[in-house]
Enzyme design. Structure first.
Site, PDB file in Angstrom:
ATOM      1  N   CYS A 123     -10.193   2.271   1.720  1.00 49.30           N
ATOM      2  CA  CYS A 123     -10.405   1.782   0.333  1.00 49.30           C
ATOM      3  C   CYS A 123     -10.081   0.487   0.332  1.00 49.30           C
ATOM      4  O   CYS A 123      -9.706  -0.492   0.135  1.00 49.30           O
ATOM      5  CB  CYS A 123      -9.679   2.003  -1.045  1.00 49.30           C
ATOM      6  SG  CYS A 123      -9.925   1.674  -2.232  1.00 49.30           S
ATOM      7  N   CYS A 134      -8.666  -1.693  -3.274  1.00 44.77           N
ATOM      8  CA  CYS A 134      -7.038  -0.678  -2.752  1.00 44.77           C
ATOM      9  C   CYS A 134      -6.470  -1.982  -2.688  1.00 44.77           C
ATOM     10  O   CYS A 134      -5.355  -2.448  -2.797  1.00 44.77           O
ATOM     11  CB  CYS A 134      -7.119   0.363  -3.156  1.00 44.77           C
ATOM     12  SG  CYS A 134      -8.139   1.628  -3.431  1.00 44.77           S
ATOM     13  N   ASP A 135      -7.112  -2.175  -1.082  1.00 44.68           N
ATOM     14  CA  ASP A 135      -5.655  -3.091  -0.075  1.00 44.68           C
ATOM     15  C   ASP A 135      -6.671  -3.819   0.546  1.00 44.68           C
ATOM     16  O   ASP A 135      -5.996  -4.934   1.250  1.00 44.68           O
ATOM     17  CB  ASP A 135      -6.051  -2.110   0.887  1.00 44.68           C
ATOM     18  CG  ASP A 135      -5.373  -0.235   0.529  1.00 44.68           C
ATOM     19  OD1 ASP A 135      -3.898  -0.400  -0.206  1.00 44.68           O
ATOM     20  OD2 ASP A 135      -5.896   0.477   1.561  1.00 44.68           O
TER      21      ASP A 135
END
Length: 311
Positions: A135, A138-139
């Site tokens: 992701c 997300c990261d």
């Protein structure tokens, strides 16, 4: 043992727990089965920096534990284990957990999520959460001004790569063919991004790293040449698989298995069955959007129960 409940929630990620919080506050007293991965896919990452309300970020497991505790505080009956069999042919629905317990449910919320597709490399699993991610949204922030690699040649990979290119100094795309599978628009976006380098006809042989995390990728090119590239992060862009197999006999899904819901609601084609989170969301796949859909599902359940005579 057979038990009756007004609402059974299957899944324990942000969607499942949020459903339980709202259903509990509405006095529905839901039963929630956590499944094989309590806390959901979110627990495979470490710190979350983009969930609203946490200025300095929050540990993923801590966030999910807090959601679980909040759901329990409002009366949700939270159980470990998974639902093994379902019959959604008539209300009340009949479900059975892995221990053989039978649950009769007036309504069901499916919040089983989706899992990222991985290459199946031992080294990939070894560094999962230590530089290996599925992701970018997300990261990606953790790799600002660093070098990363994205594996895949479809729309997902191109989208991940262009997103990361805005943060990272360089993005390698590892593509096993000599062409993209992505749409023309996504291909053009990649081509117009100067800090993306595409490695054609290449397969990932191994993710390299040490005790601090990912340090590189070993690549096998179609002509037999093996070479290493230095990267700080390795992102999977080969898609997700929604955990909908158990329900496909009854609920409508799209060609990729995502449960189809009606408009902006969480309603499925089966009256009294609702879906929330990544199992019905092929586009956003964020903790905050999953939580929001869990809220909608619980509100839809409350309205459904109010409109139907309880049995």
């Amino acid at each position: 043992m057979e038990q009756h409940t007004r609402c059974l929630i299957i899944g324990s990620g942000p969607a499942g727990y949020t459903s339980a919080i709202y259903a509990g506050r509405a006095g529905i007293s839901p039963v929630l089965y956590e499944g094989m991965e309590p806390g959901g896919q979110l627990t495979t990452t470490t710190e979350i920096e983009n969930y609203p309300g946490f200025e300095n970020g929050i540990d993923a497991n801590m966030l999910m534990a807090s959601m679980k505790g909040q759901a329990a505080r409002f009366g949700a009956d939270i159980r470990s284990g998974r639902i093994a069999r379902v019959d959604l042919s008539e209300r009340p629905f009949t479900l059975e957990d892995e221990k053989g317990n039978i649950i009769k449910a007036e309504t069901v919320i499916i919040a089983t999520g989706a899992v990222a597709k991985y290459l199946g490399l031992p080294s990939e699993q070894k560094f999962k959460g230590l530089g290996v991610s599925a992701c970018a949204t997300c990261d990606g922030f953790f790799y600002r001004k660093k070098v990363v690699a994205v594996v895949g040649g479809g729309d997902t990979a191109c989208e991940e790569a262009t997103y990361l290119a805005n943060l990272c100094s360089k993005v390698y795309m590892i593509v096993r063919r000599d062409v993209f599978r992505a749409s023309k628009a996504m291909q053009e976006r990649v081509a117009a991004t100067s800090n993306i380098e595409v490695l054609w006809n290449c397969n990932t042989q191994e993710v390299l790293g040490d005790e601090s995390g990912v340090t590189g990728v070993r690549i096998l090119r179609k002509d037999g040449k093996v070479f290493d590239i230095k990267v700080d992060g390795f992102f999977l862009g080969i898609g997700h698989h929604p955990n909908s197999d158990l329900f496909r006999e009854w609920v409508n899904t799209d060609e990729n298995g995502y449960i189809i819901t009606e408009g902006k609601t969480s309603r499925t084609n089966v009256e009294g069955v609702f879906a929330a989170g990544d199992v019905q969301d092929p586009d956003y796949r964020q903790a905050v959007t999953a939580a929001a859909s869990g809220c909608r599902a619980a509100l839809d359940v409350e309205r459904f129960l109010n409109a139907h005579t309880s049995k």
